[in-house]
Design a protein around this motif. Structure first.
Motif, PDB file in Angstrom:
ATOM      1  N   GLY A 142       0.838  -1.199   0.000  1.00 26.94           N
ATOM      2  CA  GLY A 142       0.000   0.000   0.000  1.00 26.94           C
ATOM      3  C   GLY A 142       0.866   1.240   0.000  1.00 26.94           C
ATOM      4  O   GLY A 142       2.005   1.217  -0.472  1.00 26.94           O
ATOM      5  N   ARG A 143       0.329   2.309   0.527  1.00 27.10           N
ATOM      6  CA  ARG A 143       1.050   3.575   0.531  1.00 27.10           C
ATOM      7  C   ARG A 143       0.957   4.192   1.910  1.00 27.10           C
ATOM      8  O   ARG A 143      -0.077   4.092   2.564  1.00 27.10           O
ATOM      9  CB  ARG A 143       0.435   4.554  -0.469  1.00 27.10           C
ATOM     10  CG  ARG A 143       0.591   4.174  -1.904  1.00 27.10           C
ATOM     11  CD  ARG A 143      -0.417   4.900  -2.771  1.00 27.10           C
ATOM     12  NE  ARG A 143      -0.245   4.599  -4.189  1.00 27.10           N
ATOM     13  CZ  ARG A 143      -0.637   3.477  -4.769  1.00 27.10           C
ATOM     14  NH1 ARG A 143      -1.220   2.547  -4.047  1.00 27.10           N
ATOM     15  NH2 ARG A 143      -0.435   3.259  -6.052  1.00 27.10           N
ATOM     16  N   ASN A 144       2.022   4.850   2.307  1.00 24.01           N
ATOM     17  CA  ASN A 144       1.952   5.674   3.495  1.00 24.01           C
ATOM     18  C   ASN A 144       1.275   6.981   3.130  1.00 24.01           C
ATOM     19  O   ASN A 144       1.354   7.420   1.985  1.00 24.01           O
ATOM     20  CB  ASN A 144       3.363   5.961   4.020  1.00 24.01           C
ATOM     21  CG  ASN A 144       3.832   4.899   4.996  1.00 24.01           C
ATOM     22  OD1 ASN A 144       3.031   4.316   5.728  1.00 24.01           O
ATOM     23  ND2 ASN A 144       5.117   4.647   5.017  1.00 24.01           N
ATOM     24  N   PRO A 145       0.619   7.627   4.098  1.00 27.88           N
ATOM     25  CA  PRO A 145      -0.001   8.910   3.773  1.00 27.88           C
ATOM     26  C   PRO A 145       1.084   9.959   3.552  1.00 27.88           C
ATOM     27  O   PRO A 145       2.257   9.657   3.679  1.00 27.88           O
ATOM     28  CB  PRO A 145      -0.821   9.212   5.027  1.00 27.88           C
ATOM     29  CG  PRO A 145      -0.141   8.469   6.113  1.00 27.88           C
ATOM     30  CD  PRO A 145       0.415   7.234   5.495  1.00 27.88           C
ATOM     31  N   ALA A 146       0.704  11.134   3.198  1.00 28.82           N
ATOM     32  CA  ALA A 146       1.599  12.282   2.949  1.00 28.82           C
ATOM     33  C   ALA A 146       2.083  12.276   1.507  1.00 28.82           C
ATOM     34  O   ALA A 146       2.464  11.237   0.957  1.00 28.82           O
ATOM     35  CB  ALA A 146       2.795  12.313   3.879  1.00 28.82           C
ATOM     36  N   GLU A 147       2.001  13.453   0.931  1.00 22.69           N
ATOM     37  CA  GLU A 147       2.514  13.630  -0.427  1.00 22.69           C
ATOM     38  C   GLU A 147       3.895  14.253  -0.336  1.00 22.69           C
ATOM     39  O   GLU A 147       4.131  15.147   0.467  1.00 22.69           O
ATOM     40  CB  GLU A 147       1.585  14.542  -1.221  1.00 22.69           C
ATOM     41  CG  GLU A 147       0.221  13.922  -1.482  1.00 22.69           C
ATOM     42  CD  GLU A 147      -0.905  14.879  -1.201  1.00 22.69           C
ATOM     43  OE1 GLU A 147      -0.697  16.102  -1.314  1.00 22.69           O
ATOM     44  OE2 GLU A 147      -1.995  14.406  -0.828  1.00 22.69           O
ATOM     45  N   ILE A 148       4.782  13.739  -1.159  1.00 23.78           N
ATOM     46  CA  ILE A 148       6.175  14.197  -1.123  1.00 23.78           C
ATOM     47  C   ILE A 148       6.520  14.764  -2.497  1.00 23.78           C
ATOM     48  O   ILE A 148       6.288  14.107  -3.519  1.00 23.78           O
ATOM     49  CB  ILE A 148       7.120  13.026  -0.772  1.00 23.78           C
ATOM     50  CG1 ILE A 148       6.742  12.439   0.593  1.00 23.78           C
ATOM     51  CG2 ILE A 148       8.571  13.478  -0.786  1.00 23.78           C
ATOM     52  CD1 ILE A 148       7.290  11.063   0.839  1.00 23.78           C
ATOM     53  N   LYS A 149       7.032  15.993  -2.508  1.00 27.06           N
ATOM     54  CA  LYS A 149       7.438  16.619  -3.753  1.00 27.06           C
ATOM     55  C   LYS A 149       8.866  17.134  -3.577  1.00 27.06           C
ATOM     56  O   LYS A 149       9.224  17.573  -2.481  1.00 27.06           O
ATOM     57  CB  LYS A 149       6.562  17.830  -4.103  1.00 27.06           C
ATOM     58  CG  LYS A 149       5.138  17.528  -4.515  1.00 27.06           C
ATOM     59  CD  LYS A 149       4.207  17.343  -3.354  1.00 27.06           C
ATOM     60  CE  LYS A 149       3.785  18.555  -2.609  1.00 27.06           C
ATOM     61  NZ  LYS A 149       2.865  18.296  -1.498  1.00 27.06           N
ATOM     62  N   GLY A 150       9.643  17.116  -4.630  1.00 30.36           N
ATOM     63  CA  GLY A 150      10.999  17.625  -4.495  1.00 30.36           C
ATOM     64  C   GLY A 150      11.601  18.046  -5.815  1.00 30.36           C
ATOM     65  O   GLY A 150      11.168  17.592  -6.892  1.00 30.36           O
ATOM     66  N   VAL A 151      12.566  18.941  -5.728  1.00 26.42           N
ATOM     67  CA  VAL A 151      13.351  19.317  -6.906  1.00 26.42           C
ATOM     68  C   VAL A 151      14.814  19.378  -6.480  1.00 26.42           C
ATOM     69  O   VAL A 151      15.120  19.609  -5.307  1.00 26.42           O
ATOM     70  CB  VAL A 151      12.937  20.699  -7.483  1.00 26.42           C
ATOM     71  CG1 VAL A 151      11.555  20.644  -8.084  1.00 26.42           C
ATOM     72  CG2 VAL A 151      13.017  21.784  -6.429  1.00 26.42           C
ATOM     73  N   SER A 152      15.682  19.172  -7.418  1.00 23.66           N
ATOM     74  CA  SER A 152      17.100  19.343  -7.114  1.00 23.66           C
ATOM     75  C   SER A 152      17.864  19.696  -8.376  1.00 23.66           C
ATOM     76  O   SER A 152      17.415  19.393  -9.498  1.00 23.66           O
ATOM     77  CB  SER A 152      17.679  18.064  -6.493  1.00 23.66           C
ATOM     78  OG  SER A 152      17.856  17.081  -7.482  1.00 23.66           O
ATOM     79  N   ILE A 153      18.961  20.356  -8.173  1.00 22.06           N
ATOM     80  CA  ILE A 153      19.875  20.673  -9.275  1.00 22.06           C
ATOM     81  C   ILE A 153      21.264  20.277  -8.818  1.00 22.06           C
ATOM     82  O   ILE A 153      21.683  20.607  -7.704  1.00 22.06           O
ATOM     83  CB  ILE A 153      19.838  22.182  -9.607  1.00 22.06           C
ATOM     84  CG1 ILE A 153      18.452  22.577 -10.111  1.00 22.06           C
ATOM     85  CG2 ILE A 153      20.894  22.522 -10.642  1.00 22.06           C
ATOM     86  CD1 ILE A 153      18.274  24.064 -10.276  1.00 22.06           C
ATOM     87  N   GLU A 154      21.943  19.529  -9.663  1.00 18.14           N
ATOM     88  CA  GLU A 154      23.299  19.112  -9.334  1.00 18.14           C
ATOM     89  C   GLU A 154      24.196  19.374 -10.525  1.00 18.14           C
ATOM     90  O   GLU A 154      23.750  19.276 -11.676  1.00 18.14           O
ATOM     91  CB  GLU A 154      23.327  17.618  -8.979  1.00 18.14           C
ATOM     92  CG  GLU A 154      22.600  17.328  -7.689  1.00 18.14           C
ATOM     93  CD  GLU A 154      22.532  15.846  -7.353  1.00 18.14           C
ATOM     94  OE1 GLU A 154      23.495  15.131  -7.695  1.00 18.14           O
ATOM     95  OE2 GLU A 154      21.521  15.427  -6.788  1.00 18.14           O
TER      96      GLU A 154
END
Lengths: 275, 559
Positions: free
Chosen positions: B174-186
């Motif tokens: 299944g899935r844990n609750p909470a939405e996770i969003k991210g950005v990165s630049i390397e």
């Protein structure tokens, strides 16, 4: 320069939506119901976090006076007496009940009305912070069964006679058992508490014996609304040894389902042995 | 449940079908197909004396297993992956209970289109060293924190990459609750001038992650917090933002990695805080709302025959989960690097410190020196305290290696440890565990195909279970067979050791017998194991596991 440009872009993305409406914390609710919820606390004297569970149960009882029945089950896991213990709270039926409520992740844990924890196949919740929310959910359910008991205690023979009466308010499908337990309060004995042993810890609601099998005895099938179900049970208290003090003991009665994995408690009742 | 099983089956058929049809559609360009299969089987043999009892596997179920089957197909910029997982009376999720379920544990589809890459499915990834975000799999503890969602990558230039992702964290099927969003630049910046032979470069990066709690989680938190007295009450927030800035500076023989991370104030469980109940009782552990920081640095020097590494880390309030009421290793969306040596010998690895997320400061120093091909030295020192300076873990580890061509290799050394068992294993009233552990590991090659490896270790300690002696002999008959026999003996038991009916501590032998058969890329292993309770770490993540008694079997295969 490029790097700074990219950092600026990322930062702008980050701060673009940082404002949200503040969450308000309401007062504790009062739930007007005749329902009485059973909280079975899986505990043990060798369990370092179990005093925290006992405090959580005590706090819930204070928040919902007269609506919560607590039973502290000292089964097998982490329940072996400590080197400074005077008493051993374990007995085979307590261990059987602990196993009956498995699977569980550890102690302390609470089985609340023996309902499955949301999102899990387990009957108990180990996070003590979440117990009250489950209790509130159970209290909010429809009251379906009245349950009372009359207790007669003979101090000479130390026999306890319990007569129970159950009265469904709606038709209840399935098979139901009734279980009668005796618990004891104010037992002073050793208990682990995180990093110390408290030698004079006051144990409350300790499950001491059953007047029925640990998983109950037959109460009825497909219960009809308005019908009356009467039962009688008896048992004899052992001699006092610093415990088994009748004045400190309580009778707990519960009617619960016994269909396959359905174990939920319909109603609980508690009264003093020496009422 | 039934619905999920049907959708799992449908998903499996769909992706397996895609893999097959892709391979047939592009008959000329067949792409590459690969896979892997791992199966574990356990037979549980109850032994209440050592504590291998009281869970369903020992008491009723007796058998347990886990299976993973991976299928991967790559072609024309497409990458298709699928994994079927099955657990049957497994004790991996929780060593004290039984877990049974099966289904699609992982699927992933990605396509690279020049500068743009797109991926959907179950995504394993991390930003920097993982301090603000890491989705990963750690099978020995059944941690699978894949992000279920989508990811975009874009090449900003020759040496610069950007990426963005969003999704929810996987938990079992299944899935844990909470939405996770991210950005990165390397990126990578070469600062060396074209005539220089000395490397001089930067590899900077920045990452940003947002976690949004669900309404249901907030309601749960409110349910908890409303019981707190007014002075302990806090207001949870839906959104938490995390920022990490990191860089690797390379200059000649030096390498310096630094990472600084910050988290906006959010609600998490602090087990070391107390609160007063409405009845006036004091309860340990409560929800708090605090900002968090992590500073981590690693300086490395490498030259011919010598390597020196110095690491330092400071962590404050960096416990980030998909649901703040989750505990142990559940729901973590980040990974903070451990700061101790990852030991492999049975006794030198018996006491391993789990990374502390609320309060920890640590340093580690490691020197490797090889004056010749035949001789090598290694010294490692690590010191971990909480932010108040109370010792959590200290280790001094030394190792000497002597090699005689291809004939034999001798490794020997001494380990000194101080281990705060009270904190790491939540065991009350226990003192620091202080150990002195000499060890020796000798490998002798009779022929090119036949070798014998012998290990001997002695752990001297008065705490916990007391002193141990360990011996192992491993006969290798390349390329197919490895035979193993080992024993861990509680030679001087202490107060936590199992006792007899009179309360006397027992000297117990924990034996292991094993055989491994290897045929090309297939590996079969059967072991009879009796194992004492202890901390088990994998990939820097640790948990306390109960004693084990039984037979362990495993099959692994790659194709």
């Amino acid at each position: 320069m490029k790097f700074i440009k990219y950092i600026t872009l990322v930062s702008l993305f980050g701060v673009s939506a940082c404002v949200e409406q503040m969450v308000m914390i309401p007062e504790n609710p009062t739930i007007d119901t005749e329902r009485v919820v059973l909280l079975e606390e899986l505990t043990g004297v060798d369990c370092p976090n179990c005093p925290k569970g006992a405090l959580a149960a005590k706090e819930i009882q204070a928040n919902f006076p007269g609506q919560i029945v607590v039973v502290a089950i000292h089964g097998e896991f982490l329940a072996e007496p400590l080197s400074t213990s005077n008493y051993d709270f374990r007995f085979p039926e307590a261990e059987d009940l602990e196993n009956y409520l498995k699977p569980w992740d550890g102690k302390p844990a609470a089985a609340i009305n023996r309902t499955e924890v949301e999102g899990s196949s387990e009957f108990s919740e180990t996070n003590t912070d979440l117990w009250q929310g489950i209790v509130e959910d159970e209290l909010a359910k429809t009251h379906v069964l009245n349950l009372i008991a009359d207790v007669n205690y003979n101090p000479d023979t130390r026999t306890v006679q319990v007569n129970t009466a159950g009265n469904p308010l709606v038709n209840l499908e399935g098979d139901y058992n009734i279980t009668v337990m005796l618990t004891e309060n104010h037992i002073i004995d050793a208990q682990k508490n995180v990093s110390v042993i408290i030698d004079d810890y006051e144990h409350e609601h300790v499950l001491r014996m059953f007047l029925t099998p640990f998983d109950g005895t037959f109460f009825g099938s497909n219960l009809g609304a308005g019908e009356l179900y009467n039962n009688g049970f008896s048992g004899t208290l052992p001699d006092e040894d610093g415990t088994w003090i009748a004045e400190n003991m309580e009778v707990v009665v519960l009617v619960h389902r016994v269909d396959g994995s359905h174990k939920e408690v319909m109603q609980a009742f508690i009264t003093d042995v020496t009422e | 449940m039934q619905y999920r099983r049907k959708s799992n089956l449908l998903c499996f058929i769909l992706i397996a079908g895609m893999i097959i049809s892709f391979s047939q559609l592009y008959g000329q360009d067949k792409g590459s197909f690969s896979g892997g299969f791992v199966a574990n089987g356990n037979i549980f043999i109850r032994d209440s004396l050592i504590g291998a009892a009281g869970i369903p596997q020992y008491d009723q179920e007796l058998f347990g297993s886990e299976v993973w089957l991976n299928l991967n197909y790559r072609k024309s910029g497409y990458d298709l992956r699928l994994r079927f997982d099955a657990f049957n009376n497994s004790n991996l999720l929780n060593p004290n209970s039984s877990y049974t379920d099966e289904g699609i544990g992982y699927w992933y589809i990605s396509k690279q289109m020049e500068k743009l890459g797109v991926a959907v499915g179950y995504i394993y990834d991390q930003i920097g060293s993982g301090i603000i975000f890491r989705s990963f799999e750690q099978r020995p503890q059944l941690i699978d924190n894949a992000l279920i969602g989508g990811k975009l990558t874009y090449k900003l230039g020759e040496n610069w990459d950007a990426r963005a992702f969003a999704g929810r964290q996987k938990f079992l099927f299944g899935r844990n609750p909470a939405e996770i969003k991210g950005v990165s630049i390397e990126g990578f910046v070469n600062l060396a001038d074209s005539t220089s032979t000395k490397a001089f470069s930067l590899a900077p990066g920045i990452g940003f992650v947002n976690r949004t709690l669900t309404e249901e989680t907030i309601e749960t938190l409110v349910d908890v917090i409303k019981n707190y007295t007014p002075q302990d009450q806090i207001k949870p927030v839906y959104n938490t933002y995390m920022l990490s800035v990191f860089n690797t500076l390379s200059y000649g023989k030096f390498n310096l990695y630094t990472e600084l991370a910050y988290k906006t104030p959010e609600v998490f469980t602090d087990p070391f805080q107390t609160r007063i109940t409405i009845l006036g009782d004091e309860v340990e552990g409560r929800l708090v709302k605090e900002a968090g920081t992590v500073a981590y640095g690693s300086l490395a020097f490498a030259d011919k025959g010598i390597g020196i590494t110095l690491e330092a880390k400071r962590t404050e309030n960096f416990d980030i989960r998909t649901d703040p009421t989750l505990t142990q290793n559940f729901g973590l969306i980040n990974f903070i690097p451990p700061m101790n040596r990852l030991n492999t010998y049975r006794l030198t690895s018996r006491y391993s410190p789990a990374t502390q997320l609320i309060s920890e400061q640590a340093i580690q120093f490691d020197v490797k020196y090889n004056p010749s091909r035949k001789l090598g030295f290694n010294v490692n020192f690590s010191n971990i305290t909480d932010l108040d300076g109370d010792l959590l873990y200290r280790e001094i580890y030394t190792e000497v290696s002597i090699k005689k061509k291809r004939d034999w290799l001798l490794l020997a050394g001494l380990q000194l440890q101080s281990y705060n068992q009270e904190i790491y294993e939540v065991k009350p009233e226990v003192p620091l565990v202080n150990t002195i552990t000499p060890y020796v590991d000798f490998l002798y090659r009779f022929t090119r195909k036949k070798s014998l490896r012998v290990e001997a270790q002695y752990m001297l300690t008065e705490e916990d279970f007391g002193s141990w002696v360990y011996g192992l002999a491993e006969l290798g008959m390349a390329p197919h067979w490895i035979f193993e026999i080992s024993g861990m003996y509680n030679i001087a038991p202490s107060k936590n050791s199992p006792t007899d009916v009179n309360g006397e501590s027992l000297k117990i032998l924990y034996p292991t017998l094993g055989v491994t058969y290897i045929n090309k890329s297939n590996r079969f292993n059967v072991r009879y194991v009796k194992q004492v309770e202890g901390v088990v770490c994998s990939g820097g993540i640790c948990r306390l596991e109960p004693a084990f008694s039984g037979v362990r079997m495993s099959v692994s295969s790659t194709f």
